[in-house]
Design an enzyme around this catalytic site. Sequence first.
Site, mmCIF file in Angstrom:
data_model
loop_
_atom_site.group_PDB
_atom_site.id
_atom_site.type_symbol
_atom_site.label_atom_id
_atom_site.label_comp_id
_atom_site.label_asym_id
_atom_site.label_seq_id
_atom_site.Cartn_x
_atom_site.Cartn_y
_atom_site.Cartn_z
ATOM 1 N N CYS A 63 0.838 -1.192 0.000
ATOM 2 C CA CYS A 63 0.000 0.000 0.000
ATOM 3 C C CYS A 63 0.883 1.257 0.000
ATOM 4 O O CYS A 63 1.849 1.349 -0.760
ATOM 5 C CB CYS A 63 -0.951 -0.061 1.193
ATOM 6 S SG CYS A 63 -2.359 1.059 1.104
ATOM 7 N N THR A 64 0.598 2.210 0.876
ATOM 8 C CA THR A 64 1.339 3.466 0.879
ATOM 9 C C THR A 64 2.715 3.355 1.527
ATOM 10 O O THR A 64 3.425 4.360 1.659
ATOM 11 C CB THR A 64 0.527 4.567 1.591
ATOM 12 O OG1 THR A 64 0.101 4.086 2.872
ATOM 13 C CG2 THR A 64 -0.694 4.950 0.766
#
Length: 336
Positions: free
Chosen positions: A118-119
């Site tokens: 993800c981030t």
Amino acid sequence: MSAYSTRRIANVGFPEAQLLDIAGPLEVFSRASRLLSREGGGPPAYVVELLAHKAGPVVTSSGLALIASRAFSDVRGGLDTLVVSGGRGTDSAVRDRSLIAWLRRMAPPRVRRLASVCTGAFILAEAGLLDGKRVTTHWASCARLARKYPRLTVEPDPIFIQQGSVYTSAGVTSGMDLALSLVAEDHGITLARAVARQLVLFLHRPGGQSQFSTQLEEQLSDHPRIADLQAWMADHLEEDLSVEALASRAAMSPRNFARVFTRTMGVTPARRVEQLRVEAGRRRLEETSEGVDTIAAQCGFGTAESMRRAFVRILRVPPSSYRGRFSDVSKRRAAS
């Protein structure tokens, strides 16, 4: 005697990290280790741990706390795979200079594989470890990642991307897809399939598959006629799925049907049909030895060439190359 040695897998967490970014991949590796030990009685295939700024509780974005076994600053070697999680706390983690400096020191070849979920890609990018690479992250953060780090080539569609020994994955559950792929690299597709079955996951969504898988997008429609029709479409891919035929089944005029479908689904009926057929086709390529001509007919493409064009549009690879990727995984296991 065991033919493998124990690999240590670490995930870096921080306050407000996404719980599943941490627990999902680590559970895949842990489950793989338990299955191998049960089968052969050898040493654990994997040892997993959570690292953080200091040992002790790490409160995730869900409010649940996980226990970090060590401070990341205490780790100077001995890791096989290092995974960096994402989540709401990413912006603060990017500003943690001690974390960024440590990641730079630990980058390959210090560890064999470096990955983000993800981030978490923002954290690796801040450390300069993604410069010049094709990368991905959660679809909602791709534009921001590209703006903030122009040396990266950010691709919003793939579930995960491998660039040498560095891997980036998309949002949340895609970290488990990536972990399954890494297990397959290490110990073969059979073990990865067994893990996927136990965790009730599909094995496996390829890295090039769109982040919005067909199954996920189906859940986005709240129009009762469209929702019912989608389920029927998935089971009747070999039939006439033209706008006229689908509109008739939904008891709507073709023009109104196309308008309502596109508004509620975000794609045209023709695009949805193509996505469903590609989804069915790729699974048959993964799970059977049937020829492309046969699969094309079963999935409603009509011809192998039509199937090839659809695969290139959606998955960016032709069916033969898609199947070859799975064969390559099996070959690596046979050669190990």
